[in-house]
Scaffold this motif. Structure first.
Motif, PDB file in Angstrom:
ATOM      1  N   LEU A  14      -0.696  -3.550  -5.942  1.00 19.26           N
ATOM      2  CA  LEU A  14      -1.261  -3.730  -4.322  1.00 19.26           C
ATOM      3  C   LEU A  14      -0.506  -5.343  -4.030  1.00 19.26           C
ATOM      4  O   LEU A  14      -0.589  -5.606  -2.473  1.00 19.26           O
ATOM      5  CB  LEU A  14      -2.626  -3.594  -4.872  1.00 19.26           C
ATOM      6  CG  LEU A  14      -3.414  -4.030  -3.484  1.00 19.26           C
ATOM      7  CD1 LEU A  14      -3.410  -3.846  -2.364  1.00 19.26           C
ATOM      8  CD2 LEU A  14      -4.869  -3.689  -3.768  1.00 19.26           C
ATOM      9  N   TRP A  15      -1.112  -5.734  -4.770  1.00 23.95           N
ATOM     10  CA  TRP A  15      -0.418  -7.671  -4.483  1.00 23.95           C
ATOM     11  C   TRP A  15       0.318  -7.784  -4.099  1.00 23.95           C
ATOM     12  O   TRP A  15       0.818  -8.505  -2.997  1.00 23.95           O
ATOM     13  CB  TRP A  15      -1.157  -9.043  -5.981  1.00 23.95           C
ATOM     14  CG  TRP A  15      -0.491  -9.729  -5.543  1.00 23.95           C
ATOM     15  CD1 TRP A  15       0.329 -11.119  -5.665  1.00 23.95           C
ATOM     16  CD2 TRP A  15      -1.900 -10.495  -5.155  1.00 23.95           C
ATOM     17  NE1 TRP A  15       0.219 -12.439  -4.972  1.00 23.95           N
ATOM     18  CE2 TRP A  15      -0.774 -12.123  -4.493  1.00 23.95           C
ATOM     19  CE3 TRP A  15      -3.045 -10.565  -4.251  1.00 23.95           C
ATOM     20  CZ2 TRP A  15      -2.060 -13.223  -4.544  1.00 23.95           C
ATOM     21  CZ3 TRP A  15      -3.299 -11.842  -4.699  1.00 23.95           C
ATOM     22  CH2 TRP A  15      -3.273 -12.782  -3.681  1.00 23.95           C
ATOM     23  N   ASP A  16       1.434  -7.286  -4.387  1.00 24.93           N
ATOM     24  CA  ASP A  16       3.352  -7.554  -4.252  1.00 24.93           C
ATOM     25  C   ASP A  16       2.951  -7.104  -2.699  1.00 24.93           C
ATOM     26  O   ASP A  16       3.667  -7.617  -1.915  1.00 24.93           O
ATOM     27  CB  ASP A  16       3.547  -6.863  -5.485  1.00 24.93           C
ATOM     28  CG  ASP A  16       4.318  -7.583  -6.637  1.00 24.93           C
ATOM     29  OD1 ASP A  16       3.992  -8.930  -6.364  1.00 24.93           O
ATOM     30  OD2 ASP A  16       4.667  -6.881  -7.390  1.00 24.93           O
ATOM     31  N   SER A  17       2.534  -5.788  -2.211  1.00 27.26           N
ATOM     32  CA  SER A  17       2.979  -5.330  -0.711  1.00 27.26           C
ATOM     33  C   SER A  17       2.182  -6.079  -0.066  1.00 27.26           C
ATOM     34  O   SER A  17       2.705  -6.544   0.759  1.00 27.26           O
ATOM     35  CB  SER A  17       2.275  -4.055  -0.789  1.00 27.26           C
ATOM     36  OG  SER A  17       2.977  -3.005  -1.816  1.00 27.26           O
ATOM     37  N   GLY A  84      -7.898   3.469   5.879  1.00 30.73           N
ATOM     38  CA  GLY A  84      -7.401   2.219   6.487  1.00 30.73           C
ATOM     39  C   GLY A  84      -8.395   1.129   6.985  1.00 30.73           C
ATOM     40  O   GLY A  84      -8.862   1.301   7.125  1.00 30.73           O
ATOM     41  N   SER A  85      -7.316   0.692   7.815  1.00 38.60           N
ATOM     42  CA  SER A  85      -7.361  -0.498   8.584  1.00 38.60           C
ATOM     43  C   SER A  85      -6.794  -0.615   9.572  1.00 38.60           C
ATOM     44  O   SER A  85      -5.978  -0.309   9.911  1.00 38.60           O
ATOM     45  CB  SER A  85      -7.741  -1.304   7.654  1.00 38.60           C
ATOM     46  OG  SER A  85      -8.392  -2.978   8.314  1.00 38.60           O
ATOM     47  N   HIS A  86      -6.087  -2.289   9.499  1.00 39.33           N
ATOM     48  CA  HIS A  86      -5.048  -2.349  10.821  1.00 39.33           C
ATOM     49  C   HIS A  86      -3.982  -3.719  10.291  1.00 39.33           C
ATOM     50  O   HIS A  86      -4.199  -4.330   8.873  1.00 39.33           O
ATOM     51  CB  HIS A  86      -5.953  -3.043  12.030  1.00 39.33           C
ATOM     52  CG  HIS A  86      -6.830  -4.123  11.599  1.00 39.33           C
ATOM     53  ND1 HIS A  86      -6.236  -5.987  11.310  1.00 39.33           N
ATOM     54  CD2 HIS A  86      -7.633  -4.970  10.947  1.00 39.33           C
ATOM     55  CE1 HIS A  86      -6.893  -6.603  11.134  1.00 39.33           C
ATOM     56  NE2 HIS A  86      -8.482  -5.878  10.671  1.00 39.33           N
ATOM     57  N   LEU A  87      -2.844  -3.705  10.313  1.00 42.72           N
ATOM     58  CA  LEU A  87      -1.751  -4.472  10.487  1.00 42.72           C
ATOM     59  C   LEU A  87      -2.053  -5.729  11.544  1.00 42.72           C
ATOM     60  O   LEU A  87      -1.424  -6.706  11.104  1.00 42.72           O
ATOM     61  CB  LEU A  87      -0.636  -3.913  10.012  1.00 42.72           C
ATOM     62  CG  LEU A  87      -0.519  -2.758   8.693  1.00 42.72           C
ATOM     63  CD1 LEU A  87       0.942  -2.576   9.210  1.00 42.72           C
ATOM     64  CD2 LEU A  87      -1.039  -3.731   7.540  1.00 42.72           C
ATOM     65  N   GLY A  98      -8.065  -7.437   7.443  1.00 41.34           N
ATOM     66  CA  GLY A  98      -6.978  -5.751   7.646  1.00 41.34           C
ATOM     67  C   GLY A  98      -5.975  -5.247   6.868  1.00 41.34           C
ATOM     68  O   GLY A  98      -5.783  -4.148   6.410  1.00 41.34           O
ATOM     69  N   ILE A  99      -4.987  -5.710   6.325  1.00 48.99           N
ATOM     70  CA  ILE A  99      -3.811  -5.736   5.322  1.00 48.99           C
ATOM     71  C   ILE A  99      -3.985  -4.567   4.318  1.00 48.99           C
ATOM     72  O   ILE A  99      -3.927  -4.473   4.176  1.00 48.99           O
ATOM     73  CB  ILE A  99      -2.603  -7.609   5.233  1.00 48.99           C
ATOM     74  CG1 ILE A  99      -2.023  -7.339   6.820  1.00 48.99           C
ATOM     75  CG2 ILE A  99      -1.603  -6.440   4.611  1.00 48.99           C
ATOM     76  CD1 ILE A  99      -3.130  -8.525   7.767  1.00 48.99           C
ATOM     77  N   TYR A 100      -5.523  -5.916   3.953  1.00 49.17           N
ATOM     78  CA  TYR A 100      -5.598  -5.511   2.410  1.00 49.17           C
ATOM     79  C   TYR A 100      -6.104  -3.917   2.400  1.00 49.17           C
ATOM     80  O   TYR A 100      -6.309  -2.400   1.583  1.00 49.17           O
ATOM     81  CB  TYR A 100      -6.716  -6.014   2.240  1.00 49.17           C
ATOM     82  CG  TYR A 100      -8.121  -5.771   0.715  1.00 49.17           C
ATOM     83  CD1 TYR A 100      -7.354  -5.068  -0.387  1.00 49.17           C
ATOM     84  CD2 TYR A 100      -9.433  -5.254   0.785  1.00 49.17           C
ATOM     85  CE1 TYR A 100      -7.700  -4.736  -1.225  1.00 49.17           C
ATOM     86  CE2 TYR A 100     -10.317  -5.043  -0.164  1.00 49.17           C
ATOM     87  CZ  TYR A 100      -8.835  -4.588  -1.453  1.00 49.17           C
ATOM     88  OH  TYR A 100      -9.830  -4.084  -2.296  1.00 49.17           O
ATOM     89  N   GLU A 191     -12.803   1.712   4.659  1.00 48.70           N
ATOM     90  CA  GLU A 191     -11.724   1.248   5.017  1.00 48.70           C
ATOM     91  C   GLU A 191     -12.460  -0.205   4.073  1.00 48.70           C
ATOM     92  O   GLU A 191     -13.493  -0.922   4.384  1.00 48.70           O
ATOM     93  CB  GLU A 191     -12.240   0.130   6.576  1.00 48.70           C
ATOM     94  CG  GLU A 191     -11.762  -0.930   6.965  1.00 48.70           C
ATOM     95  CD  GLU A 191     -11.424  -1.356   8.417  1.00 48.70           C
ATOM     96  OE1 GLU A 191     -12.405  -0.273   9.177  1.00 48.70           O
ATOM     97  OE2 GLU A 191     -11.690  -2.517   8.616  1.00 48.70           O
ATOM     98  N   ALA A 192     -11.802  -0.259   3.171  1.00 52.10           N
ATOM     99  CA  ALA A 192     -11.526  -1.342   2.484  1.00 52.10           C
ATOM    100  C   ALA A 192     -11.260  -3.346   3.326  1.00 52.10           C
ATOM    101  O   ALA A 192     -10.548  -3.295   4.002  1.00 52.10           O
ATOM    102  CB  ALA A 192     -10.540  -1.675   1.623  1.00 52.10           C
ATOM    103  N   HIS A 193     -12.061  -3.920   3.071  1.00 51.40           N
ATOM    104  CA  HIS A 193     -12.094  -5.328   3.879  1.00 51.40           C
ATOM    105  C   HIS A 193     -12.266  -6.334   2.970  1.00 51.40           C
ATOM    106  O   HIS A 193     -12.807  -6.007   2.428  1.00 51.40           O
ATOM    107  CB  HIS A 193     -12.625  -5.410   4.937  1.00 51.40           C
ATOM    108  CG  HIS A 193     -12.043  -5.624   6.376  1.00 51.40           C
ATOM    109  ND1 HIS A 193     -12.016  -7.031   6.843  1.00 51.40           N
ATOM    110  CD2 HIS A 193     -11.186  -5.675   7.025  1.00 51.40           C
ATOM    111  CE1 HIS A 193     -11.161  -7.609   7.565  1.00 51.40           C
ATOM    112  NE2 HIS A 193     -11.040  -6.059   7.944  1.00 51.40           N
ATOM    113  N   ILE A 194     -11.628  -7.291   3.315  1.00 48.55           N
ATOM    114  CA  ILE A 194     -12.258  -8.614   2.740  1.00 48.55           C
ATOM    115  C   ILE A 194     -13.425  -9.243   3.568  1.00 48.55           C
ATOM    116  O   ILE A 194     -13.552  -8.377   4.201  1.00 48.55           O
ATOM    117  CB  ILE A 194     -11.900 -10.065   2.814  1.00 48.55           C
ATOM    118  CG1 ILE A 194     -10.726 -10.186   4.287  1.00 48.55           C
ATOM    119  CG2 ILE A 194      -9.784 -10.169   1.948  1.00 48.55           C
ATOM    120  CD1 ILE A 194     -10.491 -11.604   4.539  1.00 48.55           C
TER     121      ILE A 194
END
Ligand code: GLV
Ligand code: MN
Ligand code: MN
Length: 416
Positions: A14-17, A84-87, A98-100, A191-194
């Motif tokens: 996940l981190w690498d992506s 999901g979320s946004h890029l 978003g990316i997360y 949606e997962a998010h910081i």
């Protein structure tokens, strides 16, 4: 204990992506600049689709450029459980906002793929177009079209500061799909998010179980005074639009302080004409963003804002176009989805708390048409919309494990 209860995502992958996505449209100070529907946004989308196809997902793209990557279940008549979320990013954006959420959802599907787990309902990753609203205002436009809050023709017609329309830019980067936006069903959305704020970090909690989002109003303000010479125009003869704007900006800040502790208000965008040091500014454009978790308080803030602006403009003798471009009421998430997130956090042993989102999210639009909730993880200093935005790998991993188990709970509901 069922076999899927033991499943855990791969935190390193996940981190690498997230780091690899951050390299597309790199910022100047360690973050990213991938404004909606730019070439960089296209490159980010291309990479995301490649990753989804590598694990056998089927891709559909709607005519707002939203991308859905589907992994079939055993009963494909059921509506999918989606995350999901946004890029897209802010101009000085971080690598996580978003990316997360998109890549955590991809990591969930990668984990199911690696372990040959087939869910009862299908599962999908979604990437929503133009969440940020930075290049094309308002924000969350494509999830808003999905939820029936905006007409598609209106969304396509919105222009950036250079006059390019959202619809033309979607076509230019090759992401105006065939499927009508809103046609594909969503059984539930996560949606997962910081967090983008300081609450979880201060409480030393790893997971925020998000119960809803605050309301917000966005405005465009154009003040017209008169251009004239900075040296030869006496102070008593000036119609300086920037001076009136300065007074309005101070008033906007006072307004939020008056409605403390929950209210916030921001003037974040401004342009001055003719923007020349020896001409008195004859025209100023700026944005106003006001937010509050309570609809009644937000309505009072909006009414006082309009009255105060009218009074300031009259005193300065300027002309003013004051336009509300967006009114987003506060939202409350679905109790079953909130419970799925909370149960996953409890079972996995992560410290957690309930929290209301201060930022807007695509989930705050889609929750009007599908059961929805969100998972927050802490970010350093609560900082976001800043290239320095950062989050701990173990918190991102914890949030993604909660996402995995919340999705599994709903996708396998009534019989695995
Ligand atoms: C989206 O980033 C917002 O403005 O809350
Ligand atoms: Mn975001
Ligand atoms: Mn954002």
């Amino acid at each position: 204990m069922s076999e899927t209860e033991q499943l855990r995502i791969d935190g390193q992958r996940l981190w690498d992506s997230i780091m690899a996505m951050g390299e597309i449209g790199p910022g100047q100070q360690g973050g990213s600049c991938r404004l909606a529907l730019t070439d960089e946004d296209r490159d980010g989308r291309d990479l995301f689709i490649r990753w989804c196809e590598e694990i056998g997902c089927r891709i559909s793209i709607d005519d707002m450029g939203n991308i859905f990557a589907r992994r079939d279940g055993r009963d494909n008549e059921l509506s999918p459980i989606v995350a999901g979320s946004h890029l897209d990013t802010q101009p000085h954006g971080g690598k996580f906002d978003g990316i997360y959420g998109v890549l955590a959802a991809l990591e969930v599907l990668r984990t199911l793929h690696d372990n040959d787990v087939v869910t009862k309902a299908p599962v999908e990753v979604v990437m929503w177009t133009n969440e940020e609203g930075s290049r094309f205002a308002p924000a969350m436009i494509a999830s808003g079209v999905y939820a029936g809050l905006f007409e598609k023709d209106y969304a396509w017609s919105i222009t950036d500061s250079e006059g390019n329309s959202l619809g033309d830019e979607l076509k230019r980067i090759g992401y105006m799909g065939e499927m009508p936006c809103g046609q594909n069903p969503i059984g539930a959305l996560f949606e997962a998010h910081i967090e983008q704020g300081p609450i979880l970090e201060a409480a030393n909690h790893q997971i925020g179980v998000v119960t809803g989002g605050q309301g917000q109003h966005w405005y465009d303000v154009r003040l017209k005074g008169q251009d004239s010479h900075a040296g030869s125009t006496p102070m008593s003869c000036r119609r300086d639009a920037l001076v009136a704007a300065a007074e309005i900006i101070t008033m906007v800040q006072t307004l939020a302080l008056k409605f403390a502790p929950h209210a916030v208000s921001t003037v974040g965008e401004m342009s001055v004409l003719p923007n020349s040091r020896n001409t008195i500014p004859g025209e100023v454009f700026f944005s106003i963003d006001i937010r509050n978790p309570y609809a009644e308080v937000l309505a009072k803030m909006a009414a006082q804002l309009a009255t105060s602006i009218a009074a300031i403009v009259e005193r300065h003798g300027d002309e003013c176009e004051f336009k509300e471009i967006w009114d987003k009421p506060p939202v409350h998430f679905d109790l079953d989805c909130i419970a799925a997130v909370e149960h996953a956090a409890v079972r996995l042993g992560y410290s957690h708390q309930h929290i209301v989102s201060g930022a807007g999210h695509d989930a705050c639009q889609v929750c009007l048409v599908a059961p929805t909730s969100m998972i927050f993880v802490p970010c350093a200093g609560g900082l976001s919309h800043n290239e320095q935005e950062s989050a701990e790998p173990e918190d991102l991993e914890a949030g993604c494990n909660v996402l995995l188990h919340a999705m599994l709970a709903l996708a396998n509901k009534n019989g695995a």
